[in-house]
Every structure is written in C-alpha cells, then in structure tokens.
Motif scaffolding. Sequence first.
Motif, PDB file in Angstrom:
ATOM      1  N   VAL A 281       2.963  -0.438  -0.266  1.00  0.00           N
ATOM      2  CA  VAL A 281       2.629   0.519  -1.313  1.00  0.00           C
ATOM      3  C   VAL A 281       3.857   1.312  -1.770  1.00  0.00           C
ATOM      4  O   VAL A 281       3.905   1.807  -2.884  1.00  0.00           O
ATOM      5  CB  VAL A 281       1.486   1.441  -0.823  1.00  0.00           C
ATOM      6  CG1 VAL A 281       1.987   2.481   0.150  1.00  0.00           C
ATOM      7  CG2 VAL A 281       0.784   2.094  -1.982  1.00  0.00           C
ATOM      8  N   ARG A 282       4.875   1.382  -0.917  1.00  0.00           N
ATOM      9  CA  ARG A 282       6.102   2.080  -1.320  1.00  0.00           C
ATOM     10  C   ARG A 282       6.744   1.410  -2.530  1.00  0.00           C
ATOM     11  O   ARG A 282       7.428   2.056  -3.312  1.00  0.00           O
ATOM     12  CB  ARG A 282       7.110   2.105  -0.164  1.00  0.00           C
ATOM     13  CG  ARG A 282       6.699   2.980   0.987  1.00  0.00           C
ATOM     14  CD  ARG A 282       7.722   4.069   1.215  1.00  0.00           C
ATOM     15  NE  ARG A 282       8.124   4.634  -0.038  1.00  0.00           N
ATOM     16  CZ  ARG A 282       7.719   5.806  -0.494  1.00  0.00           C
ATOM     17  NH1 ARG A 282       6.937   6.548   0.207  1.00  0.00           N
ATOM     18  NH2 ARG A 282       8.133   6.235  -1.656  1.00  0.00           N
ATOM     19  N   PHE A 283       6.529   0.093  -2.666  1.00  0.00           N
ATOM     20  CA  PHE A 283       7.165  -0.613  -3.774  1.00  0.00           C
ATOM     21  C   PHE A 283       6.409  -0.434  -5.085  1.00  0.00           C
ATOM     22  O   PHE A 283       6.853  -0.893  -6.121  1.00  0.00           O
ATOM     23  CB  PHE A 283       7.365  -2.085  -3.411  1.00  0.00           C
ATOM     24  CG  PHE A 283       8.338  -2.230  -2.279  1.00  0.00           C
ATOM     25  CD1 PHE A 283       9.698  -2.219  -2.529  1.00  0.00           C
ATOM     26  CD2 PHE A 283       7.913  -2.286  -0.965  1.00  0.00           C
ATOM     27  CE1 PHE A 283      10.613  -2.288  -1.503  1.00  0.00           C
ATOM     28  CE2 PHE A 283       8.816  -2.360   0.073  1.00  0.00           C
ATOM     29  CZ  PHE A 283      10.166  -2.365  -0.199  1.00  0.00           C
ATOM     30  N   PHE A 284       5.261   0.238  -5.029  1.00  0.00           N
ATOM     31  CA  PHE A 284       4.558   0.599  -6.255  1.00  0.00           C
ATOM     32  C   PHE A 284       5.197   1.819  -6.913  1.00  0.00           C
ATOM     33  O   PHE A 284       4.866   2.161  -8.035  1.00  0.00           O
ATOM     34  CB  PHE A 284       3.091   0.910  -5.970  1.00  0.00           C
ATOM     35  CG  PHE A 284       2.265  -0.287  -5.575  1.00  0.00           C
ATOM     36  CD1 PHE A 284       1.922  -1.244  -6.511  1.00  0.00           C
ATOM     37  CD2 PHE A 284       1.835  -0.453  -4.281  1.00  0.00           C
ATOM     38  CE1 PHE A 284       1.167  -2.347  -6.155  1.00  0.00           C
ATOM     39  CE2 PHE A 284       1.072  -1.560  -3.913  1.00  0.00           C
ATOM     40  CZ  PHE A 284       0.741  -2.507  -4.862  1.00  0.00           C
ATOM     41  N   THR A 285       6.090   2.502  -6.178  1.00  0.00           N
ATOM     42  CA  THR A 285       6.577   3.785  -6.679  1.00  0.00           C
ATOM     43  C   THR A 285       7.850   3.677  -7.520  1.00  0.00           C
ATOM     44  O   THR A 285       8.278   4.656  -8.085  1.00  0.00           O
ATOM     45  CB  THR A 285       6.879   4.768  -5.529  1.00  0.00           C
ATOM     46  OG1 THR A 285       7.962   4.235  -4.768  1.00  0.00           O
ATOM     47  CG2 THR A 285       5.680   4.966  -4.627  1.00  0.00           C
ATOM     48  N   VAL A 286       8.479   2.509  -7.577  1.00  0.00           N
ATOM     49  CA  VAL A 286       9.729   2.405  -8.338  1.00  0.00           C
ATOM     50  C   VAL A 286       9.425   2.038  -9.795  1.00  0.00           C
ATOM     51  O   VAL A 286       8.351   1.531 -10.092  1.00  0.00           O
ATOM     52  CB  VAL A 286      10.691   1.371  -7.713  1.00  0.00           C
ATOM     53  CG1 VAL A 286      11.158   1.821  -6.346  1.00  0.00           C
ATOM     54  CG2 VAL A 286      10.030   0.011  -7.627  1.00  0.00           C
ATOM     55  N   PRO A 287      10.395   2.283 -10.694  1.00  0.00           N
ATOM     56  CA  PRO A 287      10.097   2.112 -12.124  1.00  0.00           C
ATOM     57  C   PRO A 287       9.809   0.684 -12.561  1.00  0.00           C
ATOM     58  O   PRO A 287       9.014   0.469 -13.454  1.00  0.00           O
ATOM     59  CB  PRO A 287      11.377   2.610 -12.823  1.00  0.00           C
ATOM     60  CG  PRO A 287      12.080   3.439 -11.822  1.00  0.00           C
ATOM     61  CD  PRO A 287      11.709   2.910 -10.486  1.00  0.00           C
ATOM     62  N   ASN A 288      10.470  -0.320 -12.001  1.00  0.00           N
ATOM     63  CA  ASN A 288      10.253  -1.670 -12.509  1.00  0.00           C
ATOM     64  C   ASN A 288      10.499  -2.729 -11.436  1.00  0.00           C
ATOM     65  O   ASN A 288      10.821  -2.412 -10.297  1.00  0.00           O
ATOM     66  CB  ASN A 288      11.114  -1.919 -13.746  1.00  0.00           C
ATOM     67  CG  ASN A 288      12.584  -1.707 -13.436  1.00  0.00           C
ATOM     68  OD1 ASN A 288      13.065  -2.081 -12.371  1.00  0.00           O
ATOM     69  ND2 ASN A 288      13.301  -1.083 -14.361  1.00  0.00           N
ATOM     70  N   VAL A 289      10.360  -3.994 -11.840  1.00  0.00           N
ATOM     71  CA  VAL A 289      10.438  -5.103 -10.892  1.00  0.00           C
ATOM     72  C   VAL A 289      11.838  -5.245 -10.288  1.00  0.00           C
ATOM     73  O   VAL A 289      11.989  -5.414  -9.078  1.00  0.00           O
ATOM     74  CB  VAL A 289      10.020  -6.422 -11.575  1.00  0.00           C
ATOM     75  CG1 VAL A 289      10.247  -7.602 -10.664  1.00  0.00           C
ATOM     76  CG2 VAL A 289       8.562  -6.337 -11.996  1.00  0.00           C
TER      77      VAL A 289
END
Lengths: 590, 137
Positions: A267-275
């Motif tokens: 879920v931490r990787f849902f917090t960054v702006p883009n792929v």
Amino acid sequence: MDVKLLTYLFVGLSFTLYIGIAIWSRAASTKEFYVAGGHVHPIANGMATAADWMSAASFMGMAGIVAFMGYDGTVYLMGWTGGYVLLAILLAPYLRKFGQFTVPDFIGARYYSNTARVVAVICLIVVSFTYVAGQMRGVGIVFSQFLDVDITLGVIIGMAVVFMYAVLGGMKGITYTQVAQYCVLIFAYLVPAIFISIMITGIPVPQIGLGADVIGSSGVSVLEKLDATLVDLGFAPYTNGTKSPTDVFAITLALMIGTAGLPHVIVRFFTVPNVADARKSAGYALLFIALLYTTAPAVGAFARLNIVDTVHDTQYTQMAGWFKSWERIGLIGWLDKNQDGAIQYAPGAPFEGAPAYGVNLGPQGQRLVTNPPTANANEVYLDRDIIVLANPEIANLPAWVIALVAAGGLAAALSTAAGLLLVISTSVSHDLIKQTFAHGISERQELLYARFAAAAAICVAGYLGINPPDFVAPVVAFAFGLAAASLFPAILMGIFSVRMNKEGAISGMIVGLLFTFVYIGYFKFIAPELNSPEHWLFGISPEGIGSIGAVLNFSVALLVSLAFPRPPQSVVDLVHHIRVPRGAATPQEH
Amino acid sequence: MQLTISARRMPTTPMGFLSPVGVYLPATEGKESLLSDEKSSGGSPAQPRRSPAQPNSAYWRANLKLGAVLLLIWFVVSFGFGILLVEPLNRIAFFGFKLGFWWAQQGSIFVFVVLIFVYSALMKRIDKRFDVHEEEE
C-alpha cells in the motif's frame, strides 16, 4: 549524564517530533487518510517504506538471529530483502497504475467479485494483526529495560503516541512520521555498529569490518576467529549452515514472496505520484533497508565474539552490569550446573524453556532458575532479542549511544505498528464497510469509520502487547506463509494473466491459504513434538511451507480457471490499462 | 503537482474505470503505439476477444523480457550463489570472507538494490520508446 536520563531525553525528543509531525499533517480527506494524497516524493516514500518494513524484529531481532544462527540466519537476510525485487518488477508499478486505496480493492476489482475481496480482507487482517502483536511487545521491552517503566505502562504510552498520528493523520501523518523514524532508527543502528567495528577491527565500515582482521591477531579475520572460537566450545562453525539446503531454499523463497505480498508494504506504493516513481521508490526503499540489513550480519558476528569473550568462564560476581540488568527482566538466566561460580557457555539449551525464577537469590547473588536443567554443559540462557539492545553495553560504549539505541528501537516498533494499523483500519472502513456492506456512505462518514477502525485496532494491538499470547513467535511463520500462499499469487496472476478469472483466483487463494494454515497449525500447535525434518513434507519446515502453498495456489488457479469462462471484457480492459504507465499521474479524487 | 487533464482523470467510483471508456492510453497515431494494431483504443464491448499479449504486444514483450533477465540475475545471486552453490564457493577466500557466505549475507543484498534501480531506469527508456511514458509534470 547517566544512561536513564539520556534515554528519557532522547525518547522524549523523538516522541515530540513524531507528535509535532502528526499535528502538522492532519488528514482532511479519505485520499489523504488512505494514500497520503498520492503525492509523496519517491525518496520520502522509500524512507517511509523502509521504516514501515523494518520492525522491532528487524531492529532488535535480526542481528541476534544471525549472531546465534550464523549462516542459517541468511534466510532472513536474503528473504526479507529479495522480496523487494519481486515487488518492484512484478507488482508495485502495476498496482500504482491501478490507483486505488487497498490490496483488497485490486483483488475485488480484478476478479469482479466481492467474495474475492472479502477473502483478501481476511488474509490481510490475519497477517497484519500477527505482526502488530510483536511490535507492541518490542515497545514493552524497550520501556521496561531502559526507562524502568512497567511493560503495561510502556505499551500504553506507545499506543497513545501511535493513536495521535495514525488516527489524526492517517497515511499522511504516518508517512511523514515514518520518514523521521527511519532517520532515528538507522542512525541508532549504525552508530554503535561503527563504534564496535572500529574497536574490533579498526575499520569504521561494519560491512568491510566483518571481513577484516581482528586487531592484534596477526591476520586472523573476524569470521575465522569466530569459527575457531565456536568450534572450541563445541558449536558448529559460524559460517556453515545446519539446515538442509532444501529447507533454506524454501524458507528464503517463502519470505521473499511473503514480503512482496504483505499489504502494509504494497500500500505504500499507492502513495507516490506515478508509475515511474513507484519503481524508483522501491529501489530507494530497498537501499535504505539494505543499509541496516548488510550491517546486521556484522553486528551479529561482533556481538557473538564479544559475548563469548566476556561471558564464557567468567565468575558471576565479576560479570558486567548488563548481564545482571537483563537477568533482572528475565531475558538472561544462569544456572550454575557445576557449582563453580563461573558462567560456562556451550551449545544447547541450558535448561528447559524460558527461565522461571525462584524467590531467593543464589550464592553468587544470581536469580535462581527453577527450570529442570538439561544434560549439556551450557549454563547460560540468552534471549536473542537482546543482542542489539545490549550490544553497546557489552562493548562498553558511552551512555548516549545506549540511549540512542533505545530511541531507535522504539522508532522501529512504532513505525511498523502504525503502518499495520492503518492497513487494518483501511480494509475495515473501505473494503468491508464501504465496498461490501454500506455502499452509500459519504466521504466524511467513511473517514470517521476509518478513524474508529484505527482506534479499535490500536486497542486490540495494545491488548496483545500487554498480554502477549504464547504463540506470538510461531505465528510469525503464519504471517509470511499466508501472504505468500494467498495474496501474492492472486495479485501476480491478476496482472500477468488476462485469462485468469474469479473462479480460478478464489479457489487458488483458498487452497493456498488452507494448505499453509493447516500445515503450520499442525506442526506448531497440534503436534509440535513431530516438528522435525523427518516428518516434514519434502523436508520443508513450517517457516518455508508458504512457498509450496504459493505453488499450489498457482496450479489450482490455472487449472480451475480453464474450466470457467474468461473474465468479462471490462476486466480485460482493466488489465491492459494497468500494464502501461501513462495515465497514472491523474489521481482519483473524491 | 497534479495534472489536470480532465480527459485522463480517473472516474470517481471505484469500479467506474472498468467501464469501457478510453480512460487509458489515448493512442497516439503514427508512432509505434501499443494499441495501433487494435481496432479501437477504447476496447468497446463489441470488439472480438483478444489473446492476452496482443494489445500492447511489443511494449509488453520488452517489459517481460527485461523482467525475466533481471529476475534471472536475482535468482542466480541469491538462490544460486547464496544457497545452492554455497559449499563450493566457500572454498574460495574473498578478503576475510568465504565467498559463498559473503554472497549469502552481503553480496546478494547489494545486487538486489542495483537490480531495482537498473529496472527503473531501463523501464523508463522502454516507456519512452513505445510512447507510453507518463506526462512530465
């Protein structure tokens, strides 16, 4: 200043910092609460992921495990880092493109089924609570050892602090607090490691010191000396393993895919702006984790060497203060089997179980252990979890280093606890309440439910920390095994197979979950006396069985999926949508 | 920070983007676009079924190939050097380490970090080559 005063100072300052950040970063929307608004810088997210991931077990336990297991400790070192490669290449970018809030969100949407979503929520909650209990115990140990606070009070203080920033700030508060916590914990880990490396080898980089020569030994390296010393005392050499290669392979694999399937990390990787940032962020996360994980083997080896030197054949009355202070809280025990007043250190357990003490003190002033003794020559019980915390004292480092380590241990435990509590509360408020039972609720209601769920989860975690169930240690195997056998294959197939349908994925998850659950449950709880290699399936221990569970999950899912229709076109479109990066930068707004 | 191209904004209901509107990939004509071999970039329901690899075939194949190579390296340094070959490698001295032990407790972890950064950089290049990269902010 004395150690206790300094510890109060360091812990107090770090707590003030965390609470300050919490107030500054209060969450105003569900998007901020769940994914910090979706624009965390990849380096900040890398630090937050590292703090999230490195728990009390990594901070306090890892070096101790390696110290006492030598080469066999490798399974944890590689297992808990190698999973990030899988995460970065196979999951994180695609899940970021998917762009929702939770792991069950993805499973539910990709498999067009609320059943799949609920199965995922169940996996997530089991995995996360298992973990939280361990964190709270870590908080309790630090408080009781360094601050002379009762364990119960220590856990309550920890709960209050987590409550402040998790309930107020949600993911946003947690993210920025975790960045601060990472800095505290890595500093606290590296400083004593560097000191000890210099003392033993003269080299300030522990990773190099581990391979360097011991000062004053005319060309004997640390590991050679350790091997020789341990063999003299009757132990196996430090650099050789005692587990079978099959088992080492299986455990490492289970930990790796378990890591990649852990919801609070994903879920931490849902917090960054883009792929692109999700990919890069996984790299930073592993870099920050590797700083600690490559230092841990050095800390472990130095500590083992120091322990043998200072403990073996030393008169109890001459023993340094750290030995007695850990004995006081029950994590060290000494049973003078040969009545010579000196401590003998040898292979095997000194007595059965964890030390239980009588009321009276022994002739040397030691706490008398009442456990039935074993037949071997070993007289001393050392809890593995004290290695990192006791290390600075064992090496006679200045008081401020000891205080720093206490603050670092708390940072590690609190950051992980907060991350876990957040995924639990999110899955309850978002996946269960909003998506399954009460579709119509408003954003504000959902946010309120999320805060209630976080508060409730903290209370359960606190209860588990104060009354740790006897099975905390064995259930850690559950957390990874279940994540490996249930969530990881379902997510992976959801991305890489367009053909996978809900029937396949759900039966795969259920078979993987049940198989792993029953296998671990059988050997850990129903028939622990049979828990030895000759009874294991293919010689694979319960810790490693998650890898077989994952293989079963894949096989069942593929077979079953062929018997049922293809997924609907909308799902095929979804899969094609998440496979390309463009378009993820426009986050979903509520 | 956020883009405001409303055409690409995700719909607000969680399941909404499953509806077959062109929320993904406004295909760019003329270039080596993923969807150029498709009848429609929007995937209208009437479209015939496609096999998994088809739509973004070239891009997806490049992606899979890179992933496979990196995961092969990942496997060799960890399971290979650190576990399966640890005994023979341990006969070789590497500074003060036995080589197998060093791979298991140090080397493999360093390689993992490098692998992810290499993946991130190369994927960025592949994204650009197939024109599916994200808009600069």
